[in-house]
Each structure stands twice: as C-alpha cells, then as structure tokens.
Write a protein that holds these residues in place. Sequence first.
Motif, short mmCIF file in Angstrom:
data_model
loop_
_atom_site.label_atom_id
_atom_site.label_comp_id
_atom_site.label_asym_id
_atom_site.label_seq_id
_atom_site.Cartn_x
_atom_site.Cartn_y
_atom_site.Cartn_z
N ALA A 84 -44.89 -12.13 -3.14
CA ALA A 84 -43.65 -11.79 -3.84
C ALA A 84 -42.87 -10.69 -3.13
O ALA A 84 -41.65 -10.79 -2.94
CB ALA A 84 -43.96 -11.37 -5.27
N GLU A 85 -43.55 -9.62 -2.73
CA GLU A 85 -42.84 -8.50 -2.12
C GLU A 85 -42.17 -8.91 -0.82
O GLU A 85 -41.02 -8.55 -0.55
CB GLU A 85 -43.79 -7.33 -1.89
N ALA A 86 -42.88 -9.68 0.01
CA ALA A 86 -42.32 -10.13 1.28
C ALA A 86 -41.13 -11.05 1.07
O ALA A 86 -40.11 -10.96 1.78
CB ALA A 86 -43.40 -10.83 2.11
N VAL A 87 -41.23 -11.94 0.09
CA VAL A 87 -40.13 -12.86 -0.19
C VAL A 87 -38.90 -12.09 -0.68
O VAL A 87 -37.77 -12.33 -0.25
CB VAL A 87 -40.55 -13.93 -1.21
N LEU A 88 -39.13 -11.17 -1.62
CA LEU A 88 -38.01 -10.37 -2.12
C LEU A 88 -37.33 -9.60 -0.99
O LEU A 88 -36.10 -9.55 -0.89
CB LEU A 88 -38.50 -9.40 -3.19
N ASP A 89 -38.14 -9.00 -0.13
CA ASP A 89 -37.57 -8.25 1.01
C ASP A 89 -36.72 -9.16 1.88
O ASP A 89 -35.63 -8.78 2.33
CB ASP A 89 -38.68 -7.62 1.84
N ASP A 90 -37.20 -10.37 2.11
CA ASP A 90 -36.46 -11.32 2.97
C ASP A 90 -35.16 -11.75 2.31
O ASP A 90 -34.11 -11.82 2.97
CB ASP A 90 -37.35 -12.54 3.25
N VAL A 91 -35.21 -12.02 1.00
CA VAL A 91 -34.00 -12.44 0.29
C VAL A 91 -32.98 -11.29 0.24
O VAL A 91 -31.77 -11.51 0.40
CB VAL A 91 -34.35 -12.93 -1.14
N ILE A 92 -33.46 -10.08 0.05
CA ILE A 92 -32.57 -8.92 0.05
C ILE A 92 -31.92 -8.74 1.42
O ILE A 92 -30.71 -8.48 1.54
CB ILE A 92 -33.34 -7.64 -0.35
N LYS A 93 -32.72 -8.93 2.46
CA LYS A 93 -32.20 -8.79 3.82
C LYS A 93 -31.12 -9.84 4.10
O LYS A 93 -30.07 -9.54 4.70
CB LYS A 93 -33.34 -8.91 4.83
N GLN A 94 -31.38 -11.08 3.68
CA GLN A 94 -30.43 -12.17 3.93
C GLN A 94 -29.15 -12.01 3.11
O GLN A 94 -28.06 -12.35 3.58
CB GLN A 94 -31.07 -13.52 3.59
N SER A 95 -29.31 -11.55 1.88
CA SER A 95 -28.17 -11.54 0.95
C SER A 95 -27.45 -10.21 0.87
O SER A 95 -26.29 -10.15 0.42
CB SER A 95 -28.65 -11.92 -0.45
N GLY A 96 -28.13 -9.11 1.24
CA GLY A 96 -27.55 -7.79 1.05
C GLY A 96 -27.56 -7.34 -0.40
O GLY A 96 -26.78 -6.47 -0.80
N ILE A 181 -22.06 -16.59 -11.88
CA ILE A 181 -21.31 -16.44 -10.62
C ILE A 181 -22.29 -16.57 -9.47
O ILE A 181 -23.18 -15.73 -9.29
CB ILE A 181 -20.62 -15.06 -10.56
N PRO A 182 -22.17 -17.61 -8.67
CA PRO A 182 -23.16 -17.82 -7.61
C PRO A 182 -22.88 -16.98 -6.38
O PRO A 182 -21.73 -16.64 -6.07
CB PRO A 182 -22.99 -19.30 -7.29
N PHE A 183 -23.93 -16.61 -5.69
CA PHE A 183 -23.80 -16.00 -4.37
C PHE A 183 -23.51 -17.14 -3.39
O PHE A 183 -24.22 -18.14 -3.35
CB PHE A 183 -25.09 -15.28 -4.00
N GLN A 184 -22.46 -17.00 -2.60
CA GLN A 184 -21.94 -18.13 -1.84
C GLN A 184 -22.68 -18.39 -0.53
O GLN A 184 -22.68 -19.51 -0.03
CB GLN A 184 -20.45 -17.92 -1.55
N LYS A 185 -23.31 -17.38 0.03
CA LYS A 185 -23.98 -17.56 1.32
C LYS A 185 -25.25 -18.40 1.15
O LYS A 185 -26.02 -18.23 0.21
CB LYS A 185 -24.34 -16.20 1.91
#
Length: 479
Positions: A84-96, A181-185
């Motif tokens: 979970a922590e690694a996935v969250l970090d990756d999603v945060i990095k990709q999405s800001g 409201i979706p995130f578009q990226k």
Amino acid sequence: MTQEKTSDAPAIVWFRRDLRLADNPALMAAVETERPLVLLYIDETDLERPYGAAKKVWLHHSLNSLSKSIHDKGGKLLLREGPAEAVLDDVIKQSGAEAVFWNRRYEADGIERDSNIKASLQDRDIEVETFNGSLLTEPWEVETQAGGYYKVFTPYWRAASQVIGPRMAANPPLKAPNELIPFQKNLKEDELDLLPKSLDWDEKVMTDWSPGENGARDRLNSFLKGPIKEYTDARNIPSNETGTSRLSPHLAAGEISPKQIWQAARDGKHDADKFLSEIGWREFSYVLLYHNPKLAEKNYKADFDNFEWRTDKKSFEAWTKGQTGYPFVDAGMRELWQTGWMHNRVRMVVASFLIKHLLIDWRDGEAWFWDTLLEADPAANSASWQWVAGSGADAAPYFRIFNPFGQGEKFDEDGDYVRKFVPELKDIPNKYIQTPWKAPKEILKKAGVTLGETYPEPLVEHTHARERALSRYKESRGE
C-alpha cells in the motif's frame, strides 16, 4: 476538518472496505475540497492476513459495480496492486496529489500500516484525513464506568445504543455525491487477479448474489418490506431463505454501512430491536478485536491454552466437505461451499461439532471460514469461533455442546434444508432425515441410501463425543 482547495492538485480517496458512494465520509470530505479526485483501490500484497478465496471473488464483482457507479458520476476507479505505501507513493508522484482521504480499519495490522503511512505522508506535507466509515461507534468509545471496555454483550449494547440513537438523529447517513470531478491525467493501472483459476465456483456462487452498492440496497429494502416482521422466529429456520437479511457479505465489503441499515430499520417503524442487535454483535466483535489484536490466533481466555486438541486431518476434511454423517452439519458445510454463506444457526452447530465432537482446534475452523465465506470479517469471524469454543468473551460455556441432530429436528423439522444440500437423503422420511443411521434397513433401501457408501456413517457417536469433550475440558483445567 478538511482543508480548503489551494491548488488544482488532486486528492486521493483510498477505498478499502467501503466500496460505496453513499454514506462514505472519506469520499464526501474529499468531494467537498472541490479538488479533482483520484479514486483508488489497492489490492494490498503485503497484508498480514490476505483475503480468502471467496472474499476475493466477491471483491472482483464488487469493484466492477463500484467502478460503474463512479463512472456514472463522472469519475474513474483506479485499480492498483502492491504494498500500500509504495503504491500510494507512486500514485502521488504521478498525480502530484496533495491530500489523501480514507476510512479507518481496526485490526492491528491495518492500524499499524495506516499509522505509518499517515506519518510518512504528513512528513512530506501531504494532508491526510481519516474517518469512521464502517462502525456505529469507534471500538474505544463505549467504556464501562471503570473506564475499560465491555466484555459482555448485553451491557455493552445497552450502553452503545444510548450513544448511537442520539448520534444518528443528529448525523444521519450521508447521501452519495452528485458528481465526481475526475483527475484528467492517465495514471498507471493494474489488472487485478482475484478470481480462482481452477474452479468454476465463481459462476455458481454468484447466481445467489448481487455484489455492489445497488445489490446491498435492494437486499435491505426487500428484507424491510416484509421478512423483518417475522425475523425473531424465522431467523432460526435455515430453510427459510427470507428469514435473515443476508446482508453480511455486503456489510463486510462496505457496500452498505451500519448507519444506513440502522436508519432504514428505524425509519420504517419496524420492530427492529432483535435485528439491530445482530449489528450490535458485529460492533462488539470489533471492540474485542481492537483490544485483543490476536483474537484469531490466541485464546481470549488463557485457561484454554492448556486444552489438548486432536490432529485428525481425515475428520477435518470430512467436515469441510460435508461428509460427517450428521445431515444437519453436512447441509451447512455444503451450503457454505456452494453459496459462500451459511445460515447463522447452522454456523453454531457446525462449529460446535468441529470443536467439541471432533476436538479439533477452533483456529482450524476459523481459517476454513476465512477462506470460504464471502463475508469473511476479521472481527466477527474470530469472535464467533471463540464464542462457540467457550474460549472467548461472553462466550457460550464449553459444556454447551450442540446436539447435531437435535438441532436439525428442532429447526429443520421437515428436513427441507437437509434435502436441499444433502440430496442423497431426499427420499428419507422426516422421522429419520436427521438420523439416517436409526432408519430401518427397508426404509434406507427404499430411499436408495446405503450408509457408508452413498452417505457416510457418523464420524463419531454423539454421546461418546460429548462425554469425551467434557472429560478433555476438565483435564485442561486440572480437575
């Protein structure tokens, strides 16, 4: 309180056991920030206790339903797999993303990992908001006058109800958001591998169920339209398919909340006290789990640590397959395998049979239910098995040993339940349907039953098993 929107950076809503849009406090808090949303579900690969096979099947269908509901509101469900922590970090990095919202969980492993993740995110100035989205009260909230937690259900539920009633009046369940409201990226997605590869169990089991928020709401509404009126008596009859609500798999997945159930039952002006007390047992189980993190592994009552269990793989396998020779027990175990669910009255009987007739460790039974129950729940499963064993809080005393054919004669008087799940006995007369070994040879022959061939002889004789269990219990206590 959630922060006001400060940028166009998205907020992440981390779905876990709250696979719904209505009465989802984490989701609603994120919506209120007016940020774009990354709606995320993580198939966590580093859980201390992974989901069982049945729960994964339900999860597959529940996520499909949630994805559709989110799409209808304008959003998108992002599925990822990994720690979970690694996935969250990756999603945060990709999405800001600058904020993460989730609803709390209460088993020790979940609390620890969530606390670590929250601290790590906050150290990076990422907002984290967590909520109670699965219980009527927090497990630490309802205390005795001495300041501890309740260890007996009746006084606990009396005290908890005094908190719940006024709270529900002031804070009714949240409605689903009008839009998301979706995130578009585009973000990296994973294909979750949740369905069994070698069994056709998925297709067969799902004919009895409609996973998802809509299915949960429909099942509750159907129950409240009529069956709840007969609930007090009908809930003990396993052949009565409307005698219980069958909401447990929906509740375990978080497709419906206990607040929604409570409000619907009360608003309908039903005599719902007995029904809602079953929700109370779920709440009580979470109190026990929170204060006893090893509830699935360790006896709540330490004096059971001296109990000498039998290791009998052959008998255990016969129990799992519904081949014990006791029709009421076998019907229950086959219902579990065929439908992913078992009537609560029968659960007590099959658990008692394993623990006390076969003297097999309750933990083995708990593990089997964890793997085969669609609703496998970390609190209710372990607390219920310890209750039957006599080793738990407010438990049935060990010397309460369910008679496996007496229970059938009382609650399956006409044999309808047995005939449905043990069809090889369908032509046995009612008089012998629960005790085919007592039937005269001519009756067995006419019914096409050969004990030991078409249906097994009893694994153990009831009176002998009862005496052996009581003797073993006394030995464990040094009596």
